[in-house]
Design an enzyme around this catalytic site. Sequence first.
Site, PDB file in Angstrom:
ATOM      1  N   HIS A  76       0.842  -1.196   0.000  1.00 32.86           N
ATOM      2  CA  HIS A  76       0.000   0.000   0.000  1.00 32.86           C
ATOM      3  C   HIS A  76       0.880   1.250   0.000  1.00 32.86           C
ATOM      4  CE1 HIS A  76      -4.235  -1.525   1.008  1.00 32.86           C
ATOM      5  NE2 HIS A  76      -3.530  -2.518   0.521  1.00 32.86           N
ATOM      6  N   TYR A 205      -9.158   5.846   7.147  1.00 32.06           N
ATOM      7  CA  TYR A 205      -9.322   6.218   8.549  1.00 32.06           C
ATOM      8  C   TYR A 205     -10.349   7.349   8.562  1.00 32.06           C
ATOM      9  CZ  TYR A 205      -5.041   3.628   9.729  1.00 32.06           C
ATOM     10  OH  TYR A 205      -4.107   2.649   9.926  1.00 32.06           O
ATOM     11  N   PRO A 297      -4.765   0.926  18.488  1.00 31.97           N
ATOM     12  CA  PRO A 297      -4.429   0.436  17.144  1.00 31.97           C
ATOM     13  C   PRO A 297      -4.458   1.490  16.030  1.00 31.97           C
ATOM     14  CG  PRO A 297      -6.588  -0.377  17.822  1.00 31.97           C
ATOM     15  CD  PRO A 297      -6.016   0.336  18.994  1.00 31.97           C
ATOM     16  N   LYS A 301       0.644   0.324  15.036  1.00 34.32           N
ATOM     17  CA  LYS A 301       2.019   0.227  15.540  1.00 34.32           C
ATOM     18  C   LYS A 301       2.275  -0.927  16.509  1.00 34.32           C
ATOM     19  CE  LYS A 301       4.010   3.475  13.328  1.00 34.32           C
ATOM     20  NZ  LYS A 301       3.772   2.832  12.036  1.00 34.32           N
ATOM     21  N   TYR A 389       4.027   6.642   9.875  1.00 31.82           N
ATOM     22  CA  TYR A 389       3.149   5.530   9.501  1.00 31.82           C
ATOM     23  C   TYR A 389       3.939   4.406   8.828  1.00 31.82           C
ATOM     24  CZ  TYR A 389      -1.155   3.145   8.194  1.00 31.82           C
ATOM     25  OH  TYR A 389      -2.163   2.213   8.084  1.00 31.82           O
TER      26      TYR A 389
END
Length: 394
Positions: A76, A205, A297, A301, A389
């Site tokens: 991704h 998100y 979550p 991580k 990220y």
Amino acid sequence: MANTIKTQVGIIGGGPSGLMLAQLLDLKGIDSVVLERQTRDYVLGRIRAGVLEKGFTDLMREAGVGDRMDREGEIHNGFEISDNGTLHHIDLKGLTGGDSVMVYGQTELTRDLYEAREARGAKLIHETENVQPHDLTTDAPYLTYEKDGETHRVDCDFIIGADGFHGVSRKSIPEDQITEYEKVYPFGWLGILSETKPVHPELIYARSERGFALCSMRSQVLSRYYVQVPLTDTVEDWSDARFWSELKARLPEDVAAKLETGPSIEKSIAPLRSFVCEPMRYGNLFLAGDAAHIVPPTGAKGLNSAASDIYYLYHAMVAFYDEGDASGLESYSETALRRVWKAQRFSWWMTSMLHEFPDHPDFDQRLQDIELAYFLDSEAARTTLAENYVGLPF
Ligand code: RFL
Ligand code: PHB
């Protein structure tokens, strides 16, 4: 005592942390025994993480278990943040100069690790009861456990506590020898797995006035979705129909219109928590992964922080056994914690920015609005987000 096994490294917990360390050490000729409380099927039935940083995927390959991941995992290069109905793209690859993440389920990588351990004739003992570490501050620590009604003993040089947040390792350290830092959030995540096509090619998100939601996936035929729920809710409160309708209400309309729904094949609620135990070592007991730290979550991580602990421990142990160099073991806790706290910061920040906080004063609400707006508008800010990220270097 039924029998005593002698090994170099005794590992409590056969989750990803324990299995990965055992596999890496084995490839370097270092012997270990893994004691796991549950059955193999139970461990593989836990649906958890899905997003792997590059450091993690590199470690899988180094452990000789990267083939299926490289075939079936999905790269991704970005993800989406939805802010009250509008999608904003976070171009991970562009912002970081070429980095990305891999979507490959924790269940799958745990299965790969189990198969590799079994193929190498590993000492991996399931359904161990009452595992106890002993003599941790001596040069001859040992473990005892019960299985099939008999007590067994494992003599070793080091003990690794890789037994997750509720394990016995951390609890066996005297209270005055550790400091625990904790933050509990006033909500949880209700997650479902469904055999449906993911609603969007990338993760979404979603921040909305009804609460946070996440659209994730395991493959092109298996979706993973989450919605923020009050801590008082139970799985029984959430029929599949209610879940799908709530998820849709938190997504942009055009995305919701495309959402393929179906029966859930797994449904669970996880409370959100930040937690760190310092130091991550007591005598010859070394804590790794969720045994030492937990993140909410939102930043993906948890498993990735476990992987960085394993990376440091693995290199420290190889230096010790190959060259008699104990410096990596001496500095393990400090080195690991520096990265752990950076992941804590990022996870806390992502969580704070994207969730609805009950009882948030108006001022805080306004700050939260502008925090996200700033991050979406500023390339410098998005670069910070992307760098964290995809994962900070080990
Ligand atoms: P685990 O996986 O908890 O494994 C510990 C193992 O130890 C065993 N055990 C014992 N064995 C013997 N004796 C005892 N007394 C024992 N006590 C426990 C347990 O049975 C278990 O098999 O810890 P480990 O290996 O450190 O791995 C950590 C990860 O599992 C965890 O950090 C992640 O799943 C967190 N997480 C995520 N992490 C990510 O990096 N990316 C994600 O996308 C992500 N999503 C998630 C997540 C965790 C979630 N939940 C449910 C907490 C999504 C969710 C919903
Ligand atoms: C998941 O797919 O389970 C997942 C993905 C990203 C997260 C958390 C969980 O941040």
